[in-house]
Design a protein around this motif. Structure first.
Motif, PDB file in Angstrom:
ATOM      1  N   SER A 151      35.599  42.000  24.557  1.00  0.00           N
ATOM      2  CA  SER A 151      36.061  40.727  25.103  1.00  0.00           C
ATOM      3  C   SER A 151      37.304  40.923  25.971  1.00  0.00           C
ATOM      4  O   SER A 151      37.442  40.293  27.030  1.00  0.00           O
ATOM      5  CB  SER A 151      36.355  39.762  23.953  1.00  0.00           C
ATOM      6  N   SER A 152      38.200  41.805  25.536  1.00  0.00           N
ATOM      7  CA  SER A 152      39.392  42.114  26.335  1.00  0.00           C
ATOM      8  C   SER A 152      38.991  42.731  27.669  1.00  0.00           C
ATOM      9  O   SER A 152      39.546  42.393  28.719  1.00  0.00           O
ATOM     10  CB  SER A 152      40.314  43.077  25.584  1.00  0.00           C
ATOM     11  N   ALA A 153      38.019  43.625  27.631  1.00  0.00           N
ATOM     12  CA  ALA A 153      37.550  44.271  28.859  1.00  0.00           C
ATOM     13  C   ALA A 153      36.863  43.254  29.776  1.00  0.00           C
ATOM     14  O   ALA A 153      37.069  43.277  30.994  1.00  0.00           O
ATOM     15  CB  ALA A 153      36.597  45.423  28.522  1.00  0.00           C
ATOM     16  N   ILE A 154      36.081  42.351  29.197  1.00  0.00           N
ATOM     17  CA  ILE A 154      35.428  41.306  30.000  1.00  0.00           C
ATOM     18  C   ILE A 154      36.487  40.401  30.629  1.00  0.00           C
ATOM     19  O   ILE A 154      36.409  40.067  31.814  1.00  0.00           O
ATOM     20  CB  ILE A 154      34.429  40.492  29.152  1.00  0.00           C
ATOM     21  N   GLY A 155      37.484  39.997  29.838  1.00  0.00           N
ATOM     22  CA  GLY A 155      38.563  39.171  30.375  1.00  0.00           C
ATOM     23  C   GLY A 155      39.312  39.885  31.485  1.00  0.00           C
ATOM     24  O   GLY A 155      39.626  39.299  32.528  1.00  0.00           O
ATOM     25  N   TYR A 156      39.577  41.162  31.291  1.00  0.00           N
ATOM     26  CA  TYR A 156      40.251  41.957  32.319  1.00  0.00           C
ATOM     27  C   TYR A 156      39.400  41.989  33.594  1.00  0.00           C
ATOM     28  O   TYR A 156      39.903  41.775  34.694  1.00  0.00           O
ATOM     29  CB  TYR A 156      40.502  43.377  31.801  1.00  0.00           C
ATOM     30  N   TYR A 157      38.119  42.223  33.420  1.00  0.00           N
ATOM     31  CA  TYR A 157      37.202  42.252  34.562  1.00  0.00           C
ATOM     32  C   TYR A 157      37.197  40.898  35.285  1.00  0.00           C
ATOM     33  O   TYR A 157      37.323  40.837  36.505  1.00  0.00           O
ATOM     34  CB  TYR A 157      35.786  42.616  34.105  1.00  0.00           C
ATOM     35  N   ARG A 158      37.047  39.824  34.527  1.00  0.00           N
ATOM     36  CA  ARG A 158      36.963  38.487  35.127  1.00  0.00           C
ATOM     37  C   ARG A 158      38.206  38.142  35.927  1.00  0.00           C
ATOM     38  O   ARG A 158      38.112  37.575  37.019  1.00  0.00           O
ATOM     39  CB  ARG A 158      36.775  37.426  34.039  1.00  0.00           C
ATOM     40  N   TYR A 159      39.375  38.444  35.378  1.00  0.00           N
ATOM     41  CA  TYR A 159      40.613  38.019  36.010  1.00  0.00           C
ATOM     42  C   TYR A 159      41.186  39.017  37.009  1.00  0.00           C
ATOM     43  O   TYR A 159      41.942  38.624  37.895  1.00  0.00           O
ATOM     44  CB  TYR A 159      41.664  37.683  34.951  1.00  0.00           C
ATOM     45  N   LEU A 161      39.294  42.249  38.237  1.00  0.00           N
ATOM     46  CA  LEU A 161      38.394  43.107  39.007  1.00  0.00           C
ATOM     47  C   LEU A 161      37.340  42.336  39.787  1.00  0.00           C
ATOM     48  O   LEU A 161      37.017  42.709  40.907  1.00  0.00           O
ATOM     49  CB  LEU A 161      37.711  44.124  38.084  1.00  0.00           C
ATOM     50  N   ALA A 162      36.804  41.271  39.211  1.00  0.00           N
ATOM     51  CA  ALA A 162      35.699  40.550  39.851  1.00  0.00           C
ATOM     52  C   ALA A 162      36.097  40.004  41.219  1.00  0.00           C
ATOM     53  O   ALA A 162      35.344  40.131  42.179  1.00  0.00           O
ATOM     54  CB  ALA A 162      35.202  39.420  38.955  1.00  0.00           C
ATOM     55  N   GLY A 163      37.266  39.412  41.316  1.00  0.00           N
ATOM     56  CA  GLY A 163      37.727  38.872  42.595  1.00  0.00           C
ATOM     57  C   GLY A 163      37.919  39.955  43.632  1.00  0.00           C
ATOM     58  O   GLY A 163      37.546  39.799  44.801  1.00  0.00           O
ATOM     59  N   ARG A 164      38.486  41.070  43.210  1.00  0.00           N
ATOM     60  CA  ARG A 164      38.712  42.192  44.127  1.00  0.00           C
ATOM     61  C   ARG A 164      37.374  42.757  44.603  1.00  0.00           C
ATOM     62  O   ARG A 164      37.203  43.051  45.778  1.00  0.00           O
ATOM     63  CB  ARG A 164      39.536  43.278  43.447  1.00  0.00           C
ATOM     64  N   LEU A 165      36.418  42.909  43.687  1.00  0.00           N
ATOM     65  CA  LEU A 165      35.096  43.423  44.062  1.00  0.00           C
ATOM     66  C   LEU A 165      34.386  42.455  45.004  1.00  0.00           C
ATOM     67  O   LEU A 165      33.740  42.867  45.961  1.00  0.00           O
ATOM     68  CB  LEU A 165      34.252  43.684  42.818  1.00  0.00           C
ATOM     69  N   LYS A 166      34.529  41.163  44.740  1.00  0.00           N
ATOM     70  CA  LYS A 166      33.900  40.141  45.575  1.00  0.00           C
ATOM     71  C   LYS A 166      34.520  40.168  46.974  1.00  0.00           C
ATOM     72  O   LYS A 166      33.809  40.103  47.971  1.00  0.00           O
ATOM     73  CB  LYS A 166      34.080  38.764  44.937  1.00  0.00           C
ATOM     74  N   ASN A 167      35.838  40.267  47.046  1.00  0.00           N
ATOM     75  CA  ASN A 167      36.520  40.314  48.350  1.00  0.00           C
ATOM     76  C   ASN A 167      36.128  41.560  49.139  1.00  0.00           C
ATOM     77  O   ASN A 167      35.975  41.501  50.344  1.00  0.00           O
ATOM     78  CB  ASN A 167      38.039  40.266  48.171  1.00  0.00           C
ATOM     79  N   ASN A 168      35.972  42.684  48.456  1.00  0.00           N
ATOM     80  CA  ASN A 168      35.562  43.913  49.134  1.00  0.00           C
ATOM     81  C   ASN A 168      34.136  43.818  49.642  1.00  0.00           C
ATOM     82  O   ASN A 168      33.797  44.374  50.679  1.00  0.00           O
ATOM     83  CB  ASN A 168      35.703  45.127  48.214  1.00  0.00           C
ATOM     84  N   ALA A 169      33.262  43.126  48.927  1.00  0.00           N
ATOM     85  CA  ALA A 169      31.861  42.982  49.320  1.00  0.00           C
ATOM     86  C   ALA A 169      31.724  42.064  50.533  1.00  0.00           C
ATOM     87  O   ALA A 169      30.807  42.223  51.341  1.00  0.00           O
ATOM     88  CB  ALA A 169      31.031  42.444  48.170  1.00  0.00           C
ATOM     89  N   VAL A 170      32.639  41.109  50.698  1.00  0.00           N
ATOM     90  CA  VAL A 170      32.581  40.146  51.789  1.00  0.00           C
ATOM     91  C   VAL A 170      33.024  40.774  53.107  1.00  0.00           C
ATOM     92  O   VAL A 170      32.554  40.397  54.168  1.00  0.00           O
ATOM     93  CB  VAL A 170      33.448  38.909  51.465  1.00  0.00           C
TER      94      VAL A 170
END
Length: 174
Positions: A151-159, A161-170
């Protein structure tokens, strides 16, 4: 009711609280819920004749509440000294040492002003508590730490990594 069964019931409350806590964004709410979960977890360990883990978690319950209000480094150091004293006073072997080192990571994270760092320290400390619980063989305790670390890893990812990965994909390729 046998102590082992009661310990597993109490640590189930820890499981539910921690699953919820690590999905929150507000660091103070995370710490308040972790304080409550530590209370149940501490009693769980005492019922399993693990005084070091039990007393460290009972102290951690108070420490998490203190760290909501004050993020002073000397308080983190004082908390680590108290945890070291608990470990020396209640030492019963390797599990005492493992629990102390897990607490070092979690204490360091809880007194940090940085949510990202808090989550990383929780992942490291939780991983050591997972190893502790596997050696001790507390089934629900093992599940607690698997879910806590996950859960800690998922929270870390959500807050973080996910935004950074999404911005890089765009971004268009150069």
């Amino acid at each position: 009711m046998p102590d082992f069964l009661l310990s597993q019931i109490l640590v189930t409350f820890t499981l539910a609280i921690e699953c919820y806590a690590m999905q929150l964004k507000n660091k103070d709410r995370i710490l308040a819920l972790l304080s409550l979960s530590c209370l149940f977890n501490g009693i769980h360990y005492l019922l399993l004749d693990q005084p070091t883990a039990g007393y460290i978690f009972l102290f951690s319950s108070v420490r998490f509440l203190i760290s909501i209000k004050w993020k002073l480094q000397w308080m983190a150091a004082a908390s680590l000294c108290v945890s070291l004293f608990i470990t020396i006073y209640s030492y019963i072997g390797f599990l005492s040492i493992l629990g102390f080192f897990a607490t070092v990571f979690i204490t360091t994270g809880s007194f940090s002003k940085n949510d990202k760092f808090l989550r990383l320290m929780m992942i490291l400390g939780g991983s050591l508590w997972l190893l502790h619980n596997i050696i001790l063989w507390t089934p629900v305790g093992i599940l607690v730490e698997i879910i806590f670390v996950g859960s800690s890893a998922i929270g870390y990812y959500r807050y973080y990594l996910a935004g950074r990965l999404k911005n890089n994909a765009v971004k268009e390729p150069e």
